[in-house]
Design a protein around this motif. Structure first.
Motif, PDB file in Angstrom:
ATOM      1  N   ARG A 134      -4.139   7.416  -2.812  1.00 15.42           N
ATOM      2  CA  ARG A 134      -3.754   6.231  -2.080  1.00 15.42           C
ATOM      3  C   ARG A 134      -4.113   4.804  -2.913  1.00 15.42           C
ATOM      4  N   HIS A 135      -3.329   3.850  -3.009  1.00 16.46           N
ATOM      5  CA  HIS A 135      -3.474   2.690  -3.735  1.00 16.46           C
ATOM      6  C   HIS A 135      -2.933   1.341  -3.005  1.00 16.46           C
ATOM      7  N   GLY A 136      -3.482   0.613  -3.377  1.00 20.47           N
ATOM      8  CA  GLY A 136      -2.726  -0.628  -2.567  1.00 20.47           C
ATOM      9  C   GLY A 136      -3.147  -2.108  -3.427  1.00 20.47           C
ATOM     10  N   GLU A 181       0.723  -1.244  -0.008  1.00 15.46           N
ATOM     11  CA  GLU A 181       0.053  -0.051   0.151  1.00 15.46           C
ATOM     12  C   GLU A 181       0.731   1.228  -0.047  1.00 15.46           C
ATOM     13  N   PHE A 182       0.457   2.038  -0.745  1.00 20.01           N
ATOM     14  CA  PHE A 182       1.265   3.571  -0.823  1.00 20.01           C
ATOM     15  C   PHE A 182       0.274   4.828  -0.846  1.00 20.01           C
ATOM     16  N   GLU A 183       0.927   5.866  -0.681  1.00 20.88           N
ATOM     17  CA  GLU A 183      -0.010   7.183  -0.756  1.00 20.88           C
ATOM     18  C   GLU A 183       1.216   8.234  -1.247  1.00 20.88           C
ATOM     19  N   LEU A 184       0.581   9.217  -1.976  1.00 18.48           N
ATOM     20  CA  LEU A 184       1.335  10.332  -2.561  1.00 18.48           C
ATOM     21  C   LEU A 184       0.548  11.562  -1.930  1.00 18.48           C
ATOM     22  N   GLU A 185       1.352  12.362  -1.193  1.00 19.73           N
ATOM     23  CA  GLU A 185       0.747  13.591  -0.572  1.00 19.73           C
ATOM     24  C   GLU A 185       1.090  14.930  -1.232  1.00 19.73           C
ATOM     25  N   ASP A 186       0.119  15.698  -1.483  1.00 17.13           N
ATOM     26  CA  ASP A 186       0.235  17.123  -1.887  1.00 17.13           C
ATOM     27  C   ASP A 186       0.238  17.983  -0.488  1.00 17.13           C
TER      28      ASP A 186
END
Length: 74
Positions: free
Chosen positions: A62-64, A49-54
């Motif tokens: 978010r995605h997994g 699972e991962f996320e990119l934050e602005d």
């Protein structure tokens, strides 16, 4: 797994200047960026699972996905 901000990476212009004498990418050339080191090293898992934050626009993607480990044959 990984953590960092874009300002911690080398600027693209700096990478191009280091890698090409003319200070620009030659026609037909592509350059791929690097990544941050994995926290605690790389190891297998059943799920990723991962996320990119602005932080400026206060948005997050978010995605997994589940991982199926294949046996090593031979």
């Amino acid at each position: 797994y990984q953590e960092g901000t874009l300002d911690a990476m080398l600027p693209v212009a700096d990478l191009i200047a280091r890698g090409f004498e003319v200070g620009k990418l030659p026609d037909g050339c592509a350059m791929f960026g690097g990544t941050f080191a994995a926290k605690g090293g790389i190891r297998p898992a059943d799920r990723f699972e991962f996320e990119l934050e602005d932080p400026v626009l206060k948005r997050t993607i978010r995605h997994g996905y589940d991982v199926v480990t294949l046996p090593v044959l031979g």
